[in-house]
Design a protein around this motif. Structure first.
Motif, short mmCIF file in Angstrom:
data_model
loop_
_atom_site.label_atom_id
_atom_site.label_comp_id
_atom_site.label_asym_id
_atom_site.label_seq_id
_atom_site.Cartn_x
_atom_site.Cartn_y
_atom_site.Cartn_z
N VAL A 420 -18.65 3.95 4.35
CA VAL A 420 -17.77 4.01 3.18
C VAL A 420 -16.49 3.24 3.49
O VAL A 420 -15.82 3.52 4.49
N VAL A 421 -16.16 2.27 2.64
CA VAL A 421 -14.99 1.44 2.91
C VAL A 421 -13.93 1.53 1.80
O VAL A 421 -12.76 1.21 2.05
N ARG A 422 -14.30 1.95 0.61
CA ARG A 422 -13.33 1.98 -0.49
C ARG A 422 -12.36 3.15 -0.34
O ARG A 422 -12.69 4.19 0.24
N ARG A 423 -11.17 2.99 -0.91
CA ARG A 423 -10.16 4.04 -0.93
C ARG A 423 -9.96 4.51 -2.37
O ARG A 423 -10.21 3.74 -3.32
N PRO A 424 -9.47 5.73 -2.57
CA PRO A 424 -9.24 6.20 -3.94
C PRO A 424 -8.32 5.27 -4.74
O PRO A 424 -8.53 5.06 -5.94
N GLN A 425 -7.33 4.70 -4.07
CA GLN A 425 -6.37 3.85 -4.76
C GLN A 425 -6.98 2.55 -5.26
O GLN A 425 -6.39 1.86 -6.11
N ASP A 426 -8.18 2.20 -4.74
CA ASP A 426 -8.82 0.95 -5.15
C ASP A 426 -9.48 1.03 -6.52
O ASP A 426 -9.85 0.00 -7.10
N LEU A 427 -9.66 2.24 -7.03
CA LEU A 427 -10.43 2.42 -8.27
C LEU A 427 -9.63 1.97 -9.48
O LEU A 427 -8.41 2.11 -9.55
N THR A 428 -10.35 1.43 -10.46
CA THR A 428 -9.74 1.11 -11.74
C THR A 428 -9.83 2.31 -12.67
O THR A 428 -10.57 3.28 -12.40
N HIS A 429 -9.10 2.30 -13.77
CA HIS A 429 -9.13 3.41 -14.73
C HIS A 429 -10.55 3.58 -15.28
O HIS A 429 -11.21 2.62 -15.67
N GLY A 430 -11.03 4.84 -15.28
CA GLY A 430 -12.37 5.13 -15.77
C GLY A 430 -13.47 4.90 -14.76
O GLY A 430 -14.65 4.98 -15.11
N VAL A 434 -17.77 6.76 -4.33
CA VAL A 434 -17.62 7.37 -3.01
C VAL A 434 -16.52 6.59 -2.28
O VAL A 434 -16.51 5.36 -2.26
N VAL A 435 -15.58 7.32 -1.70
CA VAL A 435 -14.44 6.69 -1.04
C VAL A 435 -14.21 7.32 0.33
O VAL A 435 -14.85 8.31 0.69
N SER A 436 -13.29 6.73 1.07
CA SER A 436 -12.90 7.26 2.37
C SER A 436 -11.50 7.86 2.27
O SER A 436 -10.57 7.21 1.78
N VAL A 437 -11.36 9.11 2.70
CA VAL A 437 -10.06 9.80 2.73
C VAL A 437 -9.86 10.33 4.13
O VAL A 437 -10.62 11.19 4.59
N ASN A 438 -8.87 9.79 4.82
CA ASN A 438 -8.60 10.17 6.21
C ASN A 438 -9.83 10.01 7.09
O ASN A 438 -10.13 10.84 7.96
N GLY A 439 -10.58 8.93 6.83
CA GLY A 439 -11.75 8.63 7.63
C GLY A 439 -12.99 9.43 7.29
O GLY A 439 -14.02 9.29 7.95
N LYS A 440 -12.95 10.26 6.24
CA LYS A 440 -14.09 11.09 5.86
C LYS A 440 -14.58 10.73 4.47
O LYS A 440 -13.81 10.29 3.62
N ARG A 441 -15.87 10.94 4.23
CA ARG A 441 -16.48 10.65 2.94
C ARG A 441 -15.94 11.60 1.88
O ARG A 441 -15.86 12.82 2.10
N ARG A 501 -11.71 20.63 -3.55
CA ARG A 501 -10.86 19.57 -4.09
C ARG A 501 -9.96 19.04 -2.98
O ARG A 501 -9.51 19.79 -2.11
N ILE A 502 -9.71 17.76 -3.03
CA ILE A 502 -8.87 17.10 -2.03
C ILE A 502 -7.60 16.62 -2.71
O ILE A 502 -7.66 15.86 -3.70
#
Length: 508
Positions: A420-430, A434-441, A501-502
């Motif tokens: 998993v390489v994407r981060r939550p901040q990379d997402l567009t609206h809508g 699957v993303v990486s948060v602190n190195g975890k799925r 929830r994270i």
């Protein structure tokens, strides 16, 4: 090509007003607790209430908001190409019993509509299974031979009323269709008129067994009763390892209007990908329901592509004016394709289950209501053994058991090692992914306001890793079919607990 609706809403729920019921807020007593407010639970409660039983019907969400509210609503015994298969696996007697049970359900619905004077757009239609390829031709020939051997009213034809270049089709005569929620709304009214109680937003969490049964809700309220009928799609109380004996599939539906007149009939392709076609009355308009694109839950291509494929098919077949609705449904298939209806296990004679309808819930759900009410009232029913959840046929049950559970193991492993390489901040609206948060799925969805909804993607049932469903904006489990909302709430079992929830410092 017409654009797809932005929201996921079934025509049935959008076209009828249903009563609302309170949440259970006190301990109560009843003769029978029915868990689940779909066609199975409502039919069971209706029949028991009519015989004087005091029923408490508990629905986790709102009545008819699950699979029943997302059906294509064909009332038919033509459940794809099954009768040749049933002949080979079970013999002629059981294959014929299956047909008889479904036709009994159709007649029950017809009779109930006439007796209760229910305006629900019920009409007879012939049902067709067709093929446009030579590869499925022989399967249709064998299915027609099974019809002849079993005495099923039908025909083998080389053309159908739709403008499709079919190679052949098998017709089952005098089947039917209706508006399921208009029908069931009347049954709901009859249940309450008979003195039974209905509770919405009341998830059942456990059953205590003793001299009497006690259903315990998620809010710790107790329903003491003599019998429990578990009609909650996937059994909320799994005393018989049902998660290992069924698999979940999703399928998709579009509701479109067309320029040309619809020729009548209900249709299903024998070929893959599946295509289902029927009409529905929508005020002064005729809505054409185009369904299909089934796949195992949590597996396959991005789900919006399934809606797009149905839109393309509709445009090839008809002159489409607009696409008014889109929705999807989840269905469970048993090891031998026959539903599990009856005592949950041999050791729990007062706890009953109804599940595994394989997309044919209008007839199978009605069969369940008729059979469960007979079992609870200690009446004979000739379909008891056919649907018994304790049955086991070495072929095909053993083969399907290993196939299903090997698939679970495969997806359990794949989800744990997926990079998993994407981060939550990379997402567009809508967008969800699957993303990486602190190195975890993790799983993240950024809503149209830019707010991030981030959850742990480990399914709370057995630890499989969830996948994003872009078409319905849900998190789906590829192992056993559990589904969760963008905030982690349980939508479909077998999972009972929500996702963690994270919280992110930068939530926007």
């Amino acid at each position: 090509m017409s654009s797809l609706p932005s929201t996921v809403e079934p025509y049935w729920r959008d076209s009828v007003s249903l009563p609302s019921f309170p949440k259970l807020d006190a301990d109560i007593s009843a003769d029978v607790a029915v868990i689940g407010g779909g066609i199975s639970g409502i039919t069971t409660a209706y029949l028991l209430s009519a015989q004087g039983a005091r029923v408490a019907l508990l629905e986790a969400d709102r009545l008819l908001n699950g699979t029943t509210g997302h059906t294509t609503a064909k009332i038919t015994a033509q459940h794809d190409l099954v009768y040749d298969e049933f002949l080979n696996h079970f013999g002629a007697e059981k294959a014929r019993l299956y047909y008889d049970a479904c036709m009994d359900a159709l007649q029950f619905i017809r009779r109930t509509i006439e007796e209760q004077q229910i305006d629900c757009d019920f009409c007879e239609q012939d049902a067709y299974i067709y093929t446009m390829s030579s590869s499925s031709f022989q399967k249709l020939v064998k299915e027609w031979e099974a019809y002849e051997r079993l005495g099923i009213d039908g025909a083998f034809v080389e053309s159908i009323p739709l403008p499709l270049p079919v190679a052949a089709a098998v017709v089952m005569k005098r089947q039917a269709q209706f508006h399921p929620l208009k029908y069931l709304a009347k049954l709901v009214d009859s249940i309450t008129q008979a003195g039974s109680a209905i509770y919405e937003h009341t998830p059942a969490a456990d059953i205590e067994q003793g001299k009497r049964m006690t259903v315990i809700t998620r809010d710790k309220k107790r329903v003491e009763c003599d019998h429990v009928a578990v009609c909650s799609h996937f059994p909320f109380y799994d005393g018989g390892f049902y998660f290992s004996r069924m698999y979940a599939e999703r399928s998709y539906v579009l509701g479109v209007t067309i320029t040309e007149p619809y020729p009548g009939g209900m249709y299903l392709s024998a070929d893959e990908p599946k295509r289902s076609i029927r009409s529905a009355a929508a005020g002064s308009d005729t809505l054409i329901l185009i369904g299909g694109e089934n796949h195992k839950t949590g597996q396959g291509v991005p789900t919006m592509r399934h809606y797009e494929a149905l839109s393309s098919f509709a445009s090839q077949l008809f002159t489409v004016n607009d696409i008014r609705y889109r929705w999807s449904a989840q269905d469970l298939t048993t090891l031998d394709k026959v539903p599990y209806i009856g005592p949950m296990t041999a050791g729990t004679p007062n706890i009953y289950v109804a599940t595994g309808y394989r997309k044919w819930g209008m007839t199978n759900g009605t069969v369940a209501g008729m059979l469960l009410s007979d079992l609870i009232l200690d009446r004979d029913n000739r379909y008891r053994d056919l649907y018994s959840p304790s049955r086991f046929y070495a072929d095909p049950s053993m083969k399907q058991f290993f196939t299903t559970n090997l698939d679970v193991a495969k997806h359990l492993l794949e989800g744990k090692i997926e990079p998993v390489v994407r981060r939550p901040q990379d997402l567009t609206h809508g967008e969800g992914a699957v993303v990486s948060v602190n190195g975890k799925r993790a799983g993240a969805y950024k809503d149209e306001a830019g707010v991030l909804h981030v959850v742990d993607t480990t399914c709370t049932h057995m630890g499989c890793e969830l996948e994003w469903n872009s078409g319905d904006r849900t998190w789906d489990c590829p192992c056993h079919g559990s589904r969760f909302s963008i905030d982690g709430d349980v939508i479909e079992g077998p999972a009972k607990q929500p996702l963690a929830r994270i919280e992110l410092d930068d939530a926007k």
